[in-house]
Scaffold this motif. Structure first.
Motif, short mmCIF file in Angstrom:
data_model
loop_
_atom_site.label_atom_id
_atom_site.label_comp_id
_atom_site.label_asym_id
_atom_site.label_seq_id
_atom_site.Cartn_x
_atom_site.Cartn_y
_atom_site.Cartn_z
N MET A 197 4.49 -21.64 80.32
CA MET A 197 5.38 -23.28 79.54
C MET A 197 4.34 -23.64 78.60
N ALA A 198 5.39 -23.57 77.76
CA ALA A 198 5.31 -23.87 76.08
C ALA A 198 5.40 -25.05 75.36
N ASP A 199 4.20 -25.92 75.72
CA ASP A 199 4.31 -27.56 75.74
C ASP A 199 4.31 -27.87 74.03
N GLU A 200 5.77 -28.20 73.53
CA GLU A 200 5.71 -27.37 71.73
C GLU A 200 5.88 -29.32 71.33
N VAL A 201 5.73 -30.50 72.30
CA VAL A 201 6.71 -31.51 71.65
C VAL A 201 5.70 -31.83 70.22
N TYR A 202 4.88 -31.50 69.61
CA TYR A 202 4.25 -31.80 68.97
C TYR A 202 5.18 -30.66 67.42
N GLN A 203 6.37 -30.38 67.62
CA GLN A 203 6.91 -29.42 66.85
C GLN A 203 6.81 -29.48 65.39
N ASP A 204 7.21 -30.96 64.99
CA ASP A 204 7.40 -30.33 63.72
C ASP A 204 6.01 -31.70 63.25
N ASN A 205 4.98 -31.82 64.05
CA ASN A 205 4.18 -32.95 62.85
C ASN A 205 2.59 -31.25 63.43
N VAL A 206 2.69 -30.40 61.92
CA VAL A 206 2.04 -29.41 61.51
C VAL A 206 1.72 -29.90 59.76
N TYR A 207 0.36 -29.96 59.48
CA TYR A 207 0.11 -30.23 58.05
C TYR A 207 -0.10 -29.40 57.87
N ALA A 208 -1.14 -29.36 57.78
CA ALA A 208 -2.40 -28.17 57.67
C ALA A 208 -1.54 -26.67 56.68
N GLU A 209 -2.81 -26.15 55.19
CA GLU A 209 -1.76 -25.85 54.52
C GLU A 209 -1.89 -24.57 55.25
N GLY A 210 -0.64 -23.26 55.31
CA GLY A 210 -1.07 -22.58 55.28
C GLY A 210 -0.90 -22.07 57.01
N CYS A 211 -0.77 -23.44 58.24
CA CYS A 211 -0.33 -23.30 59.01
C CYS A 211 0.95 -23.49 59.31
N GLN A 212 1.90 -23.33 60.04
CA GLN A 212 3.23 -23.05 60.45
C GLN A 212 3.61 -23.42 61.90
N PHE A 213 4.35 -23.79 62.76
CA PHE A 213 4.72 -23.80 63.49
C PHE A 213 5.82 -22.34 64.02
N HIS A 214 5.18 -21.84 65.03
CA HIS A 214 6.06 -20.46 65.46
C HIS A 214 6.21 -20.83 67.00
N SER A 215 7.63 -21.19 67.27
CA SER A 215 8.00 -21.05 68.75
C SER A 215 7.68 -19.66 69.81
N PHE A 216 7.71 -20.83 70.79
CA PHE A 216 6.90 -19.14 71.95
C PHE A 216 8.29 -18.67 72.19
N LYS A 217 9.77 -19.25 72.19
CA LYS A 217 10.80 -18.29 72.52
C LYS A 217 11.33 -17.83 71.63
N LYS A 218 10.77 -18.29 69.61
CA LYS A 218 11.10 -16.62 68.77
C LYS A 218 10.36 -15.61 69.11
N VAL A 219 9.41 -16.20 69.39
CA VAL A 219 7.90 -15.24 69.26
C VAL A 219 8.68 -13.97 70.23
N LEU A 220 8.73 -14.94 71.35
CA LEU A 220 8.83 -13.72 72.41
C LEU A 220 10.32 -13.13 72.02
N PHE A 221 11.29 -13.59 71.05
CA PHE A 221 12.92 -12.79 71.53
C PHE A 221 12.00 -11.56 69.81
#
Lengths: 492, 557
Positions: free
Chosen positions: B331-355
């Motif tokens: 169960m991937a709680d990704e409600v903050y997927q657009d809230n990424v601030y730190a340099e070098g950090c990026q949101f990766h969805s579990f779905k994308k990585v899974l595929f």
């Protein structure tokens, strides 16, 4: 239960979550109002769109009390205020009446950051809870209502499930039993299955216009005490799917019974403004309880439910509602408040809408006349359709239809030929499901079979909403008549 | 000891039931040799003991199974049907600190202020919850225009609204019954909105396909999460479903598990490594849990709440492999997927990585992912919009899921409409595009600045240590509480960080949530604070926290 692990790096096969390994209570949940017949209706609509030939040109979904879907227009004032709340720049717009603007300003002032996009307090926006309690006081001739007893909810269903959840405990013979009418609105049976509570059926008297008989309540509870712990009595008034409106006398008897038997009362009163029949009047359980004196009013525990989805407004999509709890133990109320806080808050647009329903335009305000005109038109049309439906159905041989005294549905009894019953059984279907499926396939009319609500063994019914516009309703009724005659002939 | 079994004890054993949350967590988490002890409590001892007193006092006047007798004024005895000792015991176990006692006190203080009572502060600042609009963030104009048009379609004739807003409104209304937001939608959500959600997910995930049939619109993300957990919970005793959640966690999870009577399995995030997730810790937790329950689900919050970390792609891969190996539903709680601030950090969805991990995983691992309209740049909490996507769900189970959600008829339609706008915002070339981008960018860059500022200021305070807020909306600093303060708290029957936060509230008007509400390693103390206040106010707030902490430390040293 087998616990498979990776062996030699080979991943185990099979899903984690299967029919066999899922929550068994969920499997027992049934909700006929949106069951297989509705899924078939959706398919048929799709086939029609794709140009498939059918014996009908449109599917009419008379399975659910969804006023706007049936063409009922929203009340102008309600929607003006909602638009103003959604986009407060419109407060500068001269096209909106002053009273709509005032209501919007008042609602926004009570929202965090003046936005309906902020979470509200978990039991609901404070000033709306106050408006609700003033509304209840007015409705009940001055009997006091405390805003602290009001909890706003996500439609009435949410609140009903929450109260049931509080009440359910014990194991085996100590398990909570909940009395519900048969026929019932299947939210109740679904919630009880989900919660693993014991459902106790009491039967309404079809021969007496679906009235409630206290002797039947006694029979039901005495039998139930053998195997569970009856703690709750649910009443739907006006009735769904049965359309009866309870007399004051009957409500008094029910309250006395609840007190004698030590039951928590749940009064589902979402159709309180939908009363059509001459001589019938809505009496709230709260009012009757308080008129019975302190012996009752200071002891009997009651939760009463209301919603924005029915009555004259029919705003189902907003999922607005409230409950009032009476005589609830303060410790339990603390638990209730805690429980609802986990879901943060009911949808704020629905809360705003509820506020308008309990605090509509007043006689000296600019929107008053239009509001009254619109409301009266809807309610008068509903009364007319209730009468028309009963009349028409009672002309069909094999139909017996009680008057639709209130609510939004007719629940006629239909006689099915023995051969049709046999045929249904061969097909593995409940006879009235078979009947309704045939009606859907042949006429495009989507009804809910009586078996989805519960009925006495050997009797068959369906639920149909009276909401379609009068002209369309006439066509629907005619089609049903023709179908029934055809169906009866086919199997005789 | 099985915590699950304890839940079903009779009222006679209420004392034990009330102690359960504590023992329960201890039992699930176990203790690592040499490491810090892991037992923690989500319940303040204060509330436990007060409940206990009430429960015990009522027990003295009642016998098990018999209603408690109470004399009313006119001499008629009438026991309540529903009392603390005859109510659903799993509901009693529910705790939800984000709206717990400290928030109730904050509301009281606000009332007292409005009544003119003197306080050492002029206003209460509720930094306990991620409620953007309440903190002064303005709604996105385009969204609210469309919602107004949908609410009152007469406005479609109004020239003041841009064409793209009108087009969106027309499209949404067309897919509503009777062209009205007031009609029920299909229980799974409006078809065209689910279609738009699927398109959005495909774009987000670089073309990984998404089937609208796998999308369920929900009443906020919470609703979807609880529904999924409900499906998963079954079995008794050692077969009872166990659900792995991070510590610290968002307390919706522990609350839902308590209510459903599931077994909570704690895995600890590594505070020293910016709250990262360690597969060894997952392995430890699942191995220990297998002794007393049946672990079947693994919950991940990314970006993290309350901890603000953003998971690396590598970490997500490891988690997926772990889930496949241990046969866990993800169960991937990704409600903050657009809230990424730190340099070098990026949101990766579990779905994308899974595929991207290939069919061995993408065709087998069961996943539900959750999103919401409440966070990101829009912060529209009040509308209760959200969706979940289910991947590799058994067809029969999906049928059961659809049936289950149908009982509640549908998610609120205005929230569905809003969800549609979030996944299908103005496009380049449309009249609202520029102002939309401007508003969105302004919000997100302000959040990034506030994330940095919060970390910086808090780290200047001796006794406060704060990981970078890489994403989400909260800071979860570790605070040093002097021994004397801990003692005073315990004497008062309070968790030390609850004592600290209550004192801060009374003295400064700032409302935070103590770390014990989210779970933390024993002997460590934290609080959660949202970074949402406007920057000027945030600065004041942080400085007040600083002053308070210094004063508090002095007072108890």
């Amino acid at each position: 239960m087998s616990q498979q692990h990776a062996v030699n790096g080979v991943l185990p096969k099979g899903k984690v979550l299967t029919l066999e390994t899922m929550n068994p209570n969920v499997k027992k949940v049934e909700y006929a109002v949106r069951g297989p017949i509705v899924q078939r209706a959706v398919q048929l609509e799709k086939e029609l769109r794709e140009g498939a030939k059918k014996p009908f040109t449109e599917v009419i979904r008379a399975n659910i009390g969804d006023a706007h879907a049936m063409g009922q227009k929203p009340i102008t004032f309600l929607r003006q205020v909602l638009a103003l709340c959604a986009y407060p720049d419109l407060l500068e717009d001269n096209k909106f009446p002053e009273d709509a603007k005032q209501r919007a300003r008042r609602i926004l002032a009570a929202c965090g950051g003046q936005s309906i996009g902020a979470y509200s307090a978990s039991p609901g926006i404070e000033c709306i809870r106050q408006d609700v309690s003033r509304y209840i006081e007015k409705r009940d001739g001055g009997i006091p209502s405390n805003p602290d007893n009001i909890y706003l909810s996500t439609g009435a269903s949410d609140a009903i499930v929450t109260i049931l959840k509080l009440l359910i405990c014990g194991e085996g013979r100590g398990r909570t039993g909940v009395m519900i009418s048969i026929p019932q609105y299947p939210l109740y049976s679904a919630a009880l299955a989900d919660l693993g509570a014991v459902q106790i059926n009491y039967y309404l008297d079809e021969d007496k216009c679906w009235s409630l008989d206290v002797n039947e309540l006694k029979r039901a509870i005495n039998e139930a005490r053998q195997h569970c712990n009856p703690r709750v009595l649910c009443i739907i008034n006006p009735g769904n799917p049965t359309g009866q409106v309870q007399s004051r006398e009957c409500i008094e008897q029910v309250i006395r019974f609840a007190k004698e038997e030590n039951l928590f009362l749940m009064a589902d009163e979402v159709y309180q403004d939908n009363v059509y029949a001459d001589g019938c009047k809505f009496h709230s359980f709260k009012k009757v309880l308080f008129e019975m004196g302190p012996e009752y009013s200071s002891t009997v525990e009651l939760a009463s439910f209301h919603s924005t989805s029915k009555c004259y407004m029919g705003e189902c999509g907003f999922r607005g509602g409230y409950m009032e709890v009476i005589n609830m133990d303060p410790d339990v109320k603390t638990q209730l408040t805690k429980l609802v806080s986990v879901r943060l808050c009911p949808p704020v647009p629905g809360q705003a809408l509820l506020d308008l329903v309990v605090n509509p335009p007043q006689p000296d305000e600019p929107s008053y006349n239009t509001f009254i005109k619109e409301r009266t038109a809807v309610l008068a049309a509903l009364a007319e359709k209730a009468r028309m439906t009963e009349e028409m159905f009672n002309t069909i041989p094999g139909f017996t239809c009680n008057p639709v005294q209130g609510a939004m549905y007719t629940f006629p009894r239909i006689s099915l030929p023995a051969k049709a019953i046999d045929k249904a059984k061969v097909k593995g279907k409940v006879p009235d499901m078979y009947y309704c499926m045939r009606l859907l396939e042949e006429e495009g009319i989507c009804l809910v079979p009586g078996s989805g609500f519960g009925q006495r063994d050997g009797t068959y019914h369906f639920r149909m909403t009276i909401l379609p516009p009068a002209e369309k309703l006439k066509i629907v009724l005619d089609k049903i008549k023709n179908f029934h005659i055809r169906f009866t002939e086919e199997f005789s | 000891m099985s915590a699950t079994r304890m839940r079903f004890l009779s009222p006679r054993n209420l004392r034990l039931v009330h102690r359960a949350p504590r023992d329960f967590l201890g039992a699930c988490s176990g203790r690592q040799p040499g490491g810090p002890s892991c037992s923690t409590s989500l319940t303040s001892p204060h509330s436990v003991s007060s409940h206990m007193c009430r429960a015990l006092s009522s027990l003295t006047s009642s016998r098990r199974g018999l209603p408690k007798e109470k004399m009313s004024e006119n001499g008629i005895s009438r026991p309540k049907v529903l009392t603390l000792d005859t109510m659903n015991p799993t509901v009693k176990m529910v705790e939800y600190a984000v709206r717990g006692p400290i928030v109730q006190r904050a509301v009281e203080l606000e009332r007292e202020l409005s009544e003119g009572i003197e306080k050492p502060f002029a206003e209460v600042i509720k930094a306990n919850i991620g409620d953007a609009h309440a903190m002064g963030q303005q709604p996105i104009t385009f969204f609210r225009q469309v919602l107004a048009l949908c609410s009152y379609p007469e406005l479609l004739n109004d020239n003041t609204f841009p064409e793209d807003a009108k087009n969106r409104a027309r499209r949404i209304l067309q897919s509503c019954g009777g062209s009205s937001l007031g009609a029920y939608s299909p229980s799974q959500g409006i078809d065209s909105v689910r279609q738009d959600v699927a398109n959005y997910i495909e774009r987000r995930d670089g073309g990984v396909p998404c089937d609208p049939e796998n999308i369920y619109l929900t009443t906020g993300a919470s609703d979807g999460i609880v529904t999924m957990l409900k499906l998963l919970v079954c079995g008794q005793g050692i077969d009872r479903t166990g659900v792995m959640i991070s510590i610290p966690q968002y307390p919706l999870y522990s609350a839902a598990l308590a209510e459903l009577g599931a077994v909570q399995i704690n895995y600890y995030l590594d505070e020293e490594n910016c709250w990262s997730m360690d597969i060894n810790e997952l392995q430890r937790a699942v191995n220990e849990a297998r002794q007393h329950c049946h672990p079947r689900a693994l919950c991940i919050i990314n970006p993290g709440n309350p901890t603000g970390q953003v998971q690396s792609r590598q970490c997500i891969e490891d988690v997926i492999r772990f889930a496949a190996k241990e046969r866990l539903f993800l169960m991937a709680d990704e409600v903050y997927q657009d809230n990424v601030y730190a340099e070098g950090c990026q949101f990766h969805s579990f779905k994308k990585v899974l595929f991207e991990m290939g069919p061995e995983y993408s065709e087998t691992v069961e996943l539900a992912s959750f999103h919401s309209t409440s966070k990101c740049y829009m912060g529209e909490c009040g509308f209760r919009g959200g969706y979940m996507e289910v991947i590799n769900m058994d067809d029969d189970v999906k049928f059961q899921l659809t049936k289950l959600v149908s009982v509640r008829l549908c998610a609120p339609v205005p929230g569905q409409a809003l969800m549609d706008l979030v996944v299908n915002p103005p496009q380049p070339g449309e009249p609202s595009y520029n102002s939309f981008i401007k508003e969105r960018t302004a919000t997100l860059s302000a959040l990034a600045e506030k994330a940095k500022l919060t970390e910086q200021i808090l780290n200047t305070v001796p006794g406060i240590r704060c990981n970078p807020v890489q994403g989400a909306m909260y800071s979860f600093p570790r605070i040093t509480i002097p021994q004397k303060a801990i003692q005073e708290a315990l004497e008062k029957g309070q968790q030390p960080d609850m004592f600290y936060c209550m004192k801060m509230l009374e003295e400064t008007g700032i409302c935070l949530v103590p770390g014990s509400g989210f779970g933390q390693r024993e002997g460590t103390y934290h609080f959660r604070m949202t970074i949402l206040p406007p920057i000027d106010k945030l600065k004041i707030l942080l400085n007040k926290v600083k002053e308070f902490h210094q004063k508090f430390t002095q007072q108890y040293s």
